[in-house]
Design a protein around this motif. Sequence first.
Motif, PDB file in Angstrom:
ATOM      1  N   PHE A 189      -2.421   5.841  -1.700  1.00 17.97           N
ATOM      2  CA  PHE A 189      -1.171   5.174  -2.038  1.00 17.97           C
ATOM      3  C   PHE A 189      -1.416   3.683  -2.247  1.00 17.97           C
ATOM      4  O   PHE A 189      -2.037   3.025  -1.408  1.00 17.97           O
ATOM      5  CB  PHE A 189      -0.127   5.390  -0.949  1.00 17.97           C
ATOM      6  CG  PHE A 189       0.302   6.816  -0.810  1.00 17.97           C
ATOM      7  CD1 PHE A 189       1.196   7.376  -1.711  1.00 17.97           C
ATOM      8  CD2 PHE A 189      -0.201   7.620   0.209  1.00 17.97           C
ATOM      9  CE1 PHE A 189       1.570   8.702  -1.596  1.00 17.97           C
ATOM     10  CE2 PHE A 189       0.178   8.944   0.332  1.00 17.97           C
ATOM     11  CZ  PHE A 189       1.064   9.486  -0.573  1.00 17.97           C
ATOM     12  N   SER A 190      -0.929   3.164  -3.360  1.00 13.62           N
ATOM     13  CA  SER A 190      -1.005   1.731  -3.648  1.00 13.62           C
ATOM     14  C   SER A 190       0.280   1.088  -3.148  1.00 13.62           C
ATOM     15  O   SER A 190       1.351   1.274  -3.742  1.00 13.62           O
ATOM     16  CB  SER A 190      -1.178   1.493  -5.150  1.00 13.62           C
ATOM     17  OG  SER A 190      -2.375   2.090  -5.614  1.00 13.62           O
ATOM     18  N   LEU A 191       0.193   0.349  -2.060  1.00 12.63           N
ATOM     19  CA  LEU A 191       1.368  -0.124  -1.352  1.00 12.63           C
ATOM     20  C   LEU A 191       1.928  -1.394  -1.979  1.00 12.63           C
ATOM     21  O   LEU A 191       1.192  -2.356  -2.229  1.00 12.63           O
ATOM     22  CB  LEU A 191       1.026  -0.373   0.119  1.00 12.63           C
ATOM     23  CG  LEU A 191       0.418   0.829   0.853  1.00 12.63           C
ATOM     24  CD1 LEU A 191       0.021   0.431   2.271  1.00 12.63           C
ATOM     25  CD2 LEU A 191       1.389   1.999   0.877  1.00 12.63           C
ATOM     26  N   VAL A 192       3.231  -1.381  -2.224  1.00 11.30           N
ATOM     27  CA  VAL A 192       3.947  -2.547  -2.747  1.00 11.30           C
ATOM     28  C   VAL A 192       5.016  -2.893  -1.720  1.00 11.30           C
ATOM     29  O   VAL A 192       6.047  -2.221  -1.627  1.00 11.30           O
ATOM     30  CB  VAL A 192       4.584  -2.257  -4.120  1.00 11.30           C
ATOM     31  CG1 VAL A 192       5.290  -3.510  -4.645  1.00 11.30           C
ATOM     32  CG2 VAL A 192       3.539  -1.765  -5.108  1.00 11.30           C
ATOM     33  N   GLU A 193       4.783  -3.944  -0.932  1.00 11.00           N
ATOM     34  CA  GLU A 193       5.694  -4.316   0.143  1.00 11.00           C
ATOM     35  C   GLU A 193       6.615  -5.439  -0.329  1.00 11.00           C
ATOM     36  O   GLU A 193       6.142  -6.491  -0.758  1.00 11.00           O
ATOM     37  CB  GLU A 193       4.905  -4.776   1.370  1.00 11.00           C
ATOM     38  CG  GLU A 193       3.965  -3.714   1.930  1.00 11.00           C
ATOM     39  CD  GLU A 193       3.268  -4.187   3.187  1.00 11.00           C
ATOM     40  OE1 GLU A 193       3.849  -5.005   3.936  1.00 11.00           O
ATOM     41  OE2 GLU A 193       2.123  -3.738   3.424  1.00 11.00           O
ATOM     42  N   ARG A 194       7.923  -5.204  -0.234  1.00  8.99           N
ATOM     43  CA  ARG A 194       8.886  -6.212  -0.679  1.00  8.99           C
ATOM     44  C   ARG A 194      10.132  -6.208   0.198  1.00  8.99           C
ATOM     45  O   ARG A 194      10.674  -5.140   0.504  1.00  8.99           O
ATOM     46  CB  ARG A 194       9.307  -5.960  -2.134  1.00  8.99           C
ATOM     47  CG  ARG A 194       8.252  -6.378  -3.157  1.00  8.99           C
ATOM     48  CD  ARG A 194       8.746  -6.118  -4.572  1.00  8.99           C
ATOM     49  NE  ARG A 194       9.991  -6.818  -4.883  1.00  8.99           N
ATOM     50  CZ  ARG A 194      10.059  -8.098  -5.270  1.00  8.99           C
ATOM     51  NH1 ARG A 194       8.972  -8.816  -5.361  1.00  8.99           N
ATOM     52  NH2 ARG A 194      11.224  -8.647  -5.562  1.00  8.99           N
ATOM     53  N   ARG A 195      10.553  -7.411   0.577  1.00  5.43           N
ATOM     54  CA  ARG A 195      11.851  -7.570   1.235  1.00  5.43           C
ATOM     55  C   ARG A 195      12.967  -7.700   0.214  1.00  5.43           C
ATOM     56  O   ARG A 195      14.107  -7.356   0.479  1.00  5.43           O
ATOM     57  CB  ARG A 195      11.856  -8.840   2.105  1.00  5.43           C
ATOM     58  CG  ARG A 195      10.871  -8.853   3.250  1.00  5.43           C
ATOM     59  CD  ARG A 195      10.944 -10.212   3.962  1.00  5.43           C
ATOM     60  NE  ARG A 195      10.006 -10.287   5.065  1.00  5.43           N
ATOM     61  CZ  ARG A 195      10.273  -9.837   6.288  1.00  5.43           C
ATOM     62  NH1 ARG A 195      11.446  -9.304   6.550  1.00  5.43           N
ATOM     63  NH2 ARG A 195       9.376  -9.936   7.241  1.00  5.43           N
ATOM     64  N   GLU A 196      12.626  -8.256  -0.945  1.00  2.00           N
ATOM     65  CA  GLU A 196      13.615  -8.566  -1.963  1.00  2.00           C
ATOM     66  C   GLU A 196      13.892  -7.337  -2.830  1.00  2.00           C
ATOM     67  O   GLU A 196      13.140  -6.366  -2.815  1.00  2.00           O
ATOM     68  CB  GLU A 196      13.107  -9.711  -2.842  1.00  2.00           C
ATOM     69  CG  GLU A 196      12.841 -11.004  -2.110  1.00  2.00           C
ATOM     70  CD  GLU A 196      11.493 -11.006  -1.408  1.00  2.00           C
ATOM     71  OE1 GLU A 196      10.673 -10.098  -1.680  1.00  2.00           O
ATOM     72  OE2 GLU A 196      11.274 -11.893  -0.566  1.00  2.00           O
TER      73      GLU A 196
END
Length: 349
Positions: A189-196
Amino acid sequence: MCEDGSDPGVGQALPRPAPGEAVDPVALEPVDEVEVTTLVDNVYDALLVDDERTRRADFTAGRAVAPQFEGRETAVGLVAEHGFAALVTVRRGRTTTSLLFDTGLSPDAVVTNADRLEVDLAAVQGVVLSHGHFDHAGGLAGLARRLGARRMPMVLHPRAWTRRRLAPPQHEPHELPTLSPRALDGEGFSLVERREPSLLVDGCVLITGEVDRTTEFERGMPPAHQAWTGSAWEHDPLVIDDQALVVHVRGRGLVVVTGCGHAGVVNIVRHAQRLTGVRTLHGLLGGLHLSGPAFEPVIGPTVSALTELDPSLVVPGHCTGWRAQHALAAALPAAWTQGSSGSSFRLVA
């Protein structure tokens, strides 16, 4: 997370007034069609019938070896468990894209149900995780085995890795399974972490990011729900990583898909309206987390607010609870629809 265990972003999601239009509006491109297929839910009912926008899976979905029957096989239907997973497919013009929103509780349920529904998980373009609770992320193991060496993008909030536990009075605390970013990366899994907020699928799908907490009645999880700060267990009412998926069906309005709705479903809908500038709620599907003594007092004001929003389709699932289901069915008889593993809901411009 800071070294002392505090999170400077938590304060940004505390309840606060948010009048007027969003200062950071999102240009969500309208789509011609969205179909939400519930791959995993708490309920499976093979006797539900189709209608003009709903397709149901019956007992013909899947066969299994069973020597006690003539022909040595039987129909098995679909798996239901305390979890949630949905396949969201959007079409704009001739372009169709599918995302997997959550993956259920157990390693194999989402893959098993996808196979029985003849859904090709290899055709999915990405995974969105509504939050880090294990009943929404358990199926990632089975999905990774199915995909093999393929890299699959996954959008999630950076607090999805939070250690959490349940510590009800008079009972021993029970720590919940915690996701591992290293393990997920190793599984492909290619993780894309975002709060926005995030725009996916050429601007057609909105992932809300952290949700504004603006209502007076949606106050989050009770004291028994705790998070590890790095030095101690503390009450975790916000589940700040909770986010929803939003699509704008052309000429109809917003379709909102929730995992558990820990931010409060009314907060979520209003947040989506503010971000997009689209005022009409066309559809609401997923868990609303209105089950149990801590949440039943919230049912009344939630139903009142949703009634004012007047959606065309409401499919509460997973953690909504039977009392809230009954209240919603009574208040919104034309919109409320029974959820079930294997049901597909198609909304068209």
